[in-house]
Structures are given as structure tokens and as C-alpha cells.
Design an enzyme around this catalytic site. Sequence first.
Site, PDB file in Angstrom:
ATOM      1  N   HIS A 122       0.836  -1.199   0.000  1.00  0.00           N
ATOM      2  CA  HIS A 122       0.000   0.000   0.000  1.00  0.00           C
ATOM      3  C   HIS A 122       0.878   1.259   0.000  1.00  0.00           C
ATOM      4  CE1 HIS A 122      -2.770   2.925   2.235  1.00  0.00           C
ATOM      5  NE2 HIS A 122      -3.178   2.855   0.977  1.00  0.00           N
ATOM      6  N   ASP A 131      -4.905   3.516  -4.851  1.00  0.00           N
ATOM      7  CA  ASP A 131      -5.022   4.000  -3.475  1.00  0.00           C
ATOM      8  C   ASP A 131      -6.223   4.935  -3.338  1.00  0.00           C
ATOM      9  OD1 ASP A 131      -4.607   4.907  -0.878  1.00  0.00           O
ATOM     10  OD2 ASP A 131      -2.462   5.174  -1.147  1.00  0.00           O
ATOM     11  N   TYR A 141      10.124  13.516 -12.552  1.00  0.00           N
ATOM     12  CA  TYR A 141      11.389  12.774 -12.525  1.00  0.00           C
ATOM     13  C   TYR A 141      11.787  12.440 -11.086  1.00  0.00           C
ATOM     14  CZ  TYR A 141      12.364  14.018 -17.438  1.00  0.00           C
ATOM     15  OH  TYR A 141      12.328  14.163 -18.788  1.00  0.00           O
TER      16      TYR A 141
END
Length: 140
Positions: free
Chosen positions: A22, A64, A112
Site C-alpha cells: 500500500h 489508493d 522525474y
Amino acid sequence: MLKGIPSILSPDLIKTLMEMGHGDEIVLADGNFPAASNAHHLINAQGHGTKELLKAILALFPLDTYVASPVMLMDTVEGDPRPDIWDEYGKIITETSDSDAKIEKLERYEFYSRSRNAYVIVATSERSPYANIILKKGVL
């Protein structure tokens, strides 16, 4: 081969999806993304596009629901057009997700930086510009 597992998902990718917990994040990187130089864990999915992988991954991968945006895109640089692939991502997410997942755009260098902390980066051959996407894993 296994029943019910999309054949586009390699054994390494299935193993990695199972290992993730998770809150862990996976990056699907387009062909222009510096995947190898940013990844702690790199999976080569050359020959495949991000849309096909996204659909296959989301068939198994819960997003999530405890965060505002479990899906993140690399935002365009000023002056670049909005990528058509983003609409396709939205459709795939709507069709495959159990929740109403919000999509957030991250500035290029922020994307990035976030990618460097991802559990895994999956390098694809996607040619569409700005096709990079991060998914945050949820719970079942």
C-alpha cells in the site's frame, strides 16, 4: 501461462506487482523517458505501449483510495499541446478502477524526482509524447 492474467504482463512484472505494498508507486515510462538512469528497479517492457500495460495492470492493481490523486501524469512544458493519450488513460482508469480515481499533473522535474522514489519503473516503447504515468497502489 495462467488463467485470468493478461499475457502482456511478464513474470517479472507480476512478481513486482505482488511485492508492492500500500502506497508504493509504479511508473509506466514512455520511450523517451530516462527510465534506466532513474530506476531503483527497472522492468523492460519494450515492444509494448503504455495504454495496453495500463489496462492490464489495472485489471489486477488496486489504486489508493486514501490519497487525493492515486494517478499522476507528467505535465506538458509550456507551449506543448495537451496529449491525446491522456483522454485514453482516463477512459482506461474509469473502466478498470473500483474507485473514482483523480488524476494529478506533475511538473516535469517533479515527475522525474517522484519516479526516482518509485518502487519500479516499467520502460515501454510508447511513442506518444507525455505518456508517462505513475500509479499509487491501494488495498483490497
